[in-house]
Design a protein around this motif. Structure first.
Motif, PDB file in Angstrom:
ATOM      1  N   ALA A 133       1.036  -1.163   0.029  1.00 55.44           N
ATOM      2  CA  ALA A 133       0.001  -0.146   0.099  1.00 55.44           C
ATOM      3  C   ALA A 133       0.892   1.344  -0.074  1.00 55.44           C
ATOM      4  N   GLU A 134       1.879   1.106   0.777  1.00 52.31           N
ATOM      5  CA  GLU A 134       3.065   2.316   0.744  1.00 52.31           C
ATOM      6  C   GLU A 134       3.544   2.546  -0.589  1.00 52.31           C
ATOM      7  N   GLU A 135       3.992   1.473  -1.184  1.00 51.46           N
ATOM      8  CA  GLU A 135       4.668   1.611  -2.572  1.00 51.46           C
ATOM      9  C   GLU A 135       3.539   2.010  -3.480  1.00 51.46           C
ATOM     10  N   LYS A 136       2.300   1.566  -3.325  1.00 53.70           N
ATOM     11  CA  LYS A 136       1.466   2.103  -4.643  1.00 53.70           C
ATOM     12  C   LYS A 136       0.864   3.472  -4.030  1.00 53.70           C
ATOM     13  N   LYS A 137       0.932   4.076  -2.996  1.00 51.25           N
ATOM     14  CA  LYS A 137       0.511   5.162  -2.242  1.00 51.25           C
ATOM     15  C   LYS A 137      -0.971   5.242  -2.123  1.00 51.25           C
ATOM     16  N   LEU A 138      -1.477   4.158  -1.573  1.00 47.90           N
ATOM     17  CA  LEU A 138      -2.884   3.817  -1.528  1.00 47.90           C
ATOM     18  C   LEU A 138      -3.295   4.668  -0.105  1.00 47.90           C
ATOM     19  N   TYR A 139      -3.336   5.918   0.033  1.00 46.93           N
ATOM     20  CA  TYR A 139      -3.686   6.587   1.108  1.00 46.93           C
ATOM     21  C   TYR A 139      -4.027   8.044   0.658  1.00 46.93           C
TER      22      TYR A 139
END
Length: 139
Positions: A133-139
């Motif tokens: 999720a961090e790598e894909k910037k899912l925030y």
């Protein structure tokens, strides 16, 4: 057999699809009726929880599992007059973790097993989901 309320369903819809599948499977034969009261948590709400001492994560310097979209964690409660009964929360957590492991091949983490902070109503996906999720910037 138990069913989720409209409110629980709305919170579950905020979760990672794998958690959604696990929860809908787990409610079918759970040892106790339970609901989900927290899925995604905004950074603002995370900071408020941190400021009140309810979380060790402020959401600014580090995101919590709730802070991703979709959320990688959920908070739950048991139905009935004592929604925070630790024995019932543990029984439900054990059941959900078993479903996750045996039927979906994923090792869920329950906050009631943490050493430094017991978060009795919290379950989350393993670290690799957070890393992704961090790598894909899912925030």
């Amino acid at each position: 057999m138990y069913y989720f309320s409209k409110n629980s369903k709305a919170k579950i819809a905020e979760l990672h699809p794998l958690l959604q599948r696990i929860l809908y499977r787990a409610i079918e034969d759970s040892p106790f009726d339970f609901g989900v009261h927290q899925g995604h948590r905004s950074i603002e709400d995370q900071k408020k929880a941190y400021d009140k001492g309810l979380s060790k994560i402020d959401g600014i310097h580090r995101r919590g599992y709730h802070n991703y979209k979709p959320a990688l964690a959920f908070d739950y409660h048991v139905a009935g007059p004592d929604i925070w009964d630790k024995e019932k929360l543990k029984a439900v957590a054990d059941h959900i973790k078993k479903i996750g492991k045996e039927e979906f091949n994923v090792e869920l983490t329950w906050g009631g097993e943490w050493k430094h902070l017991h978060d009795w109503d919290h379950i989350q996906l393993p670290y690799q989901f957070r890393k992704e999720a961090e790598e894909k910037k899912l925030y």
